[in-house]
Design a protein around this motif. Structure first.
Motif, mmCIF file in Angstrom:
data_model
loop_
_atom_site.group_PDB
_atom_site.id
_atom_site.type_symbol
_atom_site.label_atom_id
_atom_site.label_comp_id
_atom_site.label_asym_id
_atom_site.label_seq_id
_atom_site.Cartn_x
_atom_site.Cartn_y
_atom_site.Cartn_z
ATOM 1 N N GLY A 121 1.005 11.662 -4.170
ATOM 2 C CA GLY A 121 0.494 10.886 -3.057
ATOM 3 C C GLY A 121 -0.145 9.595 -3.510
ATOM 4 N N GLY A 122 -0.729 8.879 -2.557
ATOM 5 C CA GLY A 122 -1.471 7.657 -2.871
ATOM 6 C C GLY A 122 -0.614 6.549 -3.449
ATOM 7 N N ASP A 123 -1.196 5.798 -4.364
ATOM 8 C CA ASP A 123 -0.528 4.646 -4.965
ATOM 9 C C ASP A 123 0.124 4.998 -6.293
ATOM 10 N N LEU B 150 -1.734 20.446 -2.306
ATOM 11 C CA LEU B 150 -2.874 20.192 -3.187
ATOM 12 C C LEU B 150 -2.565 19.070 -4.171
ATOM 13 N N TYR B 151 -1.353 19.051 -4.685
ATOM 14 C CA TYR B 151 -0.913 18.007 -5.621
ATOM 15 C C TYR B 151 -0.985 16.629 -4.959
ATOM 16 N N ARG B 152 -0.489 16.522 -3.740
ATOM 17 C CA ARG B 152 -0.554 15.228 -3.040
ATOM 18 C C ARG B 152 -1.992 14.830 -2.759
ATOM 19 N N SER B 153 -2.824 15.824 -2.424
ATOM 20 C CA SER B 153 -4.229 15.525 -2.152
ATOM 21 C C SER B 153 -4.921 14.961 -3.385
ATOM 22 N N LEU B 154 -4.708 15.599 -4.533
ATOM 23 C CA LEU B 154 -5.350 15.138 -5.760
ATOM 24 C C LEU B 154 -4.864 13.755 -6.163
ATOM 25 N N THR B 155 -3.560 13.538 -6.108
ATOM 26 C CA THR B 155 -3.010 12.257 -6.563
ATOM 27 C C THR B 155 -3.239 11.138 -5.556
ATOM 28 N N SER B 156 -3.609 11.484 -4.340
ATOM 29 C CA SER B 156 -3.940 10.420 -3.382
ATOM 30 C C SER B 156 -5.254 9.738 -3.751
ATOM 31 N N ARG B 157 -6.111 10.458 -4.518
ATOM 32 C CA ARG B 157 -7.402 9.901 -4.909
ATOM 33 C C ARG B 157 -7.416 9.393 -6.347
ATOM 34 N N GLY C 168 0.793 -1.215 0.000
ATOM 35 C CA GLY C 168 0.000 0.000 0.000
ATOM 36 C C GLY C 168 0.826 1.266 0.000
ATOM 37 N N HIS C 169 2.052 1.176 -0.550
ATOM 38 C CA HIS C 169 2.940 2.330 -0.584
ATOM 39 C C HIS C 169 3.059 2.869 -2.007
ATOM 40 N N PRO C 170 3.274 4.166 -2.150
ATOM 41 C CA PRO C 170 3.601 4.690 -3.492
ATOM 42 C C PRO C 170 4.956 4.158 -3.925
#
Length: 713
Positions: A180-182, A151-158, A73-75
């Protein structure tokens, strides 16, 4: 020359742009009423992949490490290092393209330019481009690096994405750009990026191809049986290339164009070149440079000259129009220039980036510039740079006129009046803005480069031509940079009208990003220049600008005094439209001070003048203020008609803040009539728009009214 007021939209309307307010949480997910939600665009920015030879072990390494990260579950983050020309980017592209089905959020690409002549790209600039690619509207892009990264990490986490960060300078250069995210990120660099191990990065150092694999690449490039028939000569040739794919492809392309030439003859020629470059070898680049020299010497004279002249281009990209401009003294057409670019592409000296655009590998760029410095006189190199600047100025001026045909501009160099093909129609404003936005990094590179030449005026003229892009697409970092460069050039050259224009246009950018004190200093400096030069109209315009800065600093009384002076002086000096804008700003201050009659009188006069001047956008803004003033005076029915009239115009010009102001007042009218569902819908839409344009104080006020509406219901 008088400095005219630029034609702007929301940036000079009186709002204050503050920090981002959880924009990532609401982006793309909120919609009102029966509207369908607007899905964010999916960016597919990766350049085309090129065929890979071998690299099986490296591909397995990347695949297995990525699978392990996904299981946990890590990027995933990989840093590929190696010599120039060893194939780092080719490997990254080949692998990332295979992941497209598993990463539906899209693909992001950035050339970080560690070895670019203009220096590494600012991470804040890269984040701005990434956010826009992910669907963030220009006015929603935060101003600071930290806010953009969040904001970039927030968007890419989803919505997990594939990211290629090419030619990075250091781990610090890369860290703000990690999603962020996967998501999956690959970084390429000449040096080992050991600092990325703190972020869980996997290190992959790419070695040159093994002899057998390099021979396979050579055979694929030749497309005939010469490698099979003369394997020993082929082995000697790839050894001279040090197994570097770039060198093998360049030498192979030269052989492929000469089917009767033996590999042995190429071995002899390359051996001679390598010996000549022994003293110049750095970081193992000798083999590539020898291959480039050999290929260059085999070019036709016109193609070789274009290659040299392209090396003088400060930017990263070029097309047949720019090539034709460089070759203008020879009378070459765009078609002839395109043929020469094809010849350079066929010899692997340039790379196609799509849409008939090309770029150099960084080593090839250095080689082209070295050949220019060795073979072209200094005067011709300077003339070539001037033709580059003239080409961009001509196209940027056409784009400027397509967007704002009535805007007075600074005087242009005669090169801007030359006939150049443009990828947009003269009346196609959106296409013109798209072109300016696409070419912006190269335009900035040219502006920086020409500032210290014998023709520095291109710096401020290009900055002036770029104006229509900035208030519409909100490239605040570039806004500050280009006007700073233009101002420095104008000061060094002693051009006072240009100084004043750079100060006022640049100051509006500072006002837009919330640097009110800095904006006021710039406006006051411009006012001093214009007053000393006797430019009464230009000086009167600075009254309005200074008033806006004071208003946003929380000094309404001082601002109102300047607006009153501007409203009186500007029509007297020949600009009634600017005078009406000053009167509109004064109306806003009167409204904030709860003087509805004064506000209505000023707004009505401003509206009538703006309509006569053919400015429907600002006339609608004035109508909104008039409607709000009548509402404050208790004339709700009249106010509703005025606000609805303004809203119909403002929705059509993407004026988010102004639409929100009208909606907020219309919501108050519905609330007072007991129409709670309608009031709630209007408040909710206004709230979304206020958040979109970073108006925290208005957003907080609307949230409070929504809360009160819910409690009352």
């Amino acid at each position: 020359m008088p400095v005219d007021e630029p034609s702007v939209h929301n940036d000079v309307s009186g709002q204050v742009l503050g920090p981002s307010v959880q924009a990532g949480i609401i982006h793309g997910d909120v919609y009102i009423g029966n509207q369908e939600p607007v899905l964010p665009p999916i960016p597919w920015q990766l350049p085309p992949a090129v065929p890979l030879t071998d690299r099986v072990d490296e591909l397995l390494f990347l695949g297995r490490r990525r699978d392990r990260s996904a299981h946990r579950g890590h990027p995933f983050l990989a840093a590929i290092s190696g010599l120039g020309g060893v194939g780092k980017t080719a490997l990254a592209l080949g692998w990332l393209h295979t992941l497209r089905p598993s990463l539906p959020g899209g693909q992001l690409y950035a050339d970080l330019g560690a070895r670019s002549p203009s220096g590494p790209v600012d991470p804040a600039e890269t984040l701005s481009r990434f956010l826009r690619g992910l669907g963030v509207a220009p006015q929603q892009v935060p101003h600071t690096l930290a806010e953009r990264a969040a904001l970039y990490r927030s968007l890419t986490s989803r919505r997990p994405v594939a990211v290629l960060l090419d030619d990075a300078e250091s781990a610090a250069h890369v860290r703000p750009l990690l999603p962020g995210g996967d998501s999956v990120t690959v970084v390429t660099s000449r040096g080992r990026m050991t600092g990325l191990t703190l972020e869980g990065g996997h290190q992959l150092h790419l070695e040159p191809l093994a002899p057998v694999d390099a021979m396979e690449l050579l055979a694929d490039t030749l497309g005939d049986r010469r490698v099979a028939e003369c394997p020993e000569d082929a082995l000697a040739l790839v050894a001279l290339c040090a197994g570097l794919p770039l060198a093998v492809r360049v030498v192979g392309a030269r052989l492929a164009a000469r089917p009767r030439r033996s590999i042995a003859m190429m071995v002899g020629a390359l051996s001679e070149e390598r010996g000549r470059l022994d003293a110049l070898a750095i970081d193992g680049d000798r083999s590539v440079r020898a291959a480039l020299d050999l290929s260059y010497r085999g070019l036709p004279a016109d193609a070789a000259r274009l290659y040299r002249l392209l090396g003088t281009h400060p930017g990263r990209h070029f097309d047949d129009g720019l090539a034709a401009a460089l070759l203008a003294p020879t009378g070459a057409t765009a078609g002839a220039a395109a043929d020469l670019l094809d010849a350079l592409h066929d010899t692997h000296l340039i790379t196609e980036t799509g849409e008939d655009r090309y770029r150099f590998h960084d080593l090839v760029r250095l080689h082209a510039l070295a050949r220019a410095e060795e073979e072209e006189p200094a005067a011709e190199r300077a003339a070539a740079l001037r033709r580059v600047a003239g080409h961009y100025l001509a196209l940027a001026t056409r784009a400027e006129h397509a967007v704002e045909p009535r805007r007075p501009t600074l005087e242009r160099d005669p090169a801007a009046r030359a006939a150049h093909p443009a990828p947009f129609g003269d009346g196609d404003a959106e296409a013109a803005l798209d072109w300016l936005e696409r070419e912006l990094p190269d335009l900035v590179a040219v502006i920086r480069r020409v500032r210290t030449t014998d023709f520095p005026w291109f710096s401020w003229q290009l900055a002036d031509a770029l104006w229509p892009l900035f208030p519409r697409r909100k490239h605040y970092d570039h806004w500050r940079t280009v006007h700073g460069e233009g101002l420095a050039a104008a000061r060094a050259h002693g051009d006072r009208p240009a100084q004043a224009r750079m100060l006022t246009s640049g100051g509006l950018g500072e006002l837009g990003r919330g640097a009110h004190d800095r904006a006021l200093e710039m406006f006051e400096a411009a006012a001093e220049i214009l007053a000393a030069d006797g430019d009464a109209l230009g000086h009167a315009r600075t009254l309005n600008y200074r008033g806006l800065a004071l208003q946003r600093r929380g000094e309404p009384a001082a601002a109102a005094e300047l607006f009153a002076r501007a409203a009186a002086e500007l029509p007297r000096h020949g600009d009634p439209r600017a005078g009406a804008l000053a009167r509109l700003n004064a109306a806003g201050i009167a409204l904030d001070a709860a003087r509805p009659e004064d506000a209505a009188t000023a707004a009505r006069a401003a509206r009538d003048t703006l309509r006569e001047a053919g400015d429907p956008y600002n006339a609608a803004r004035a109508t909104t203020v008039l409607g709000r003033a009548r509402l404050l005076a208790g004339a709700a029915a009249e106010a509703e008609g005025l606000l609805a009239e303004a809203l119909a115009v403002l929705r059509g010009v993407d004026a988010g803040y102004e639409v929100a102001r009208a909606l907020e007042s219309l919501a108050e009218i519905a609330r007072d009539r007991g129409e709670t569902p309608l009031a709630r819908a209007r408040y909710e839409e206004a709230l979304r728009l206020y958040v979109d344009v970073h108006r925290k104080e208005r957003a907080d006020a609307v949230r409070a009214r929504l809360g009160a509406l819910g409690a009352a219901g």
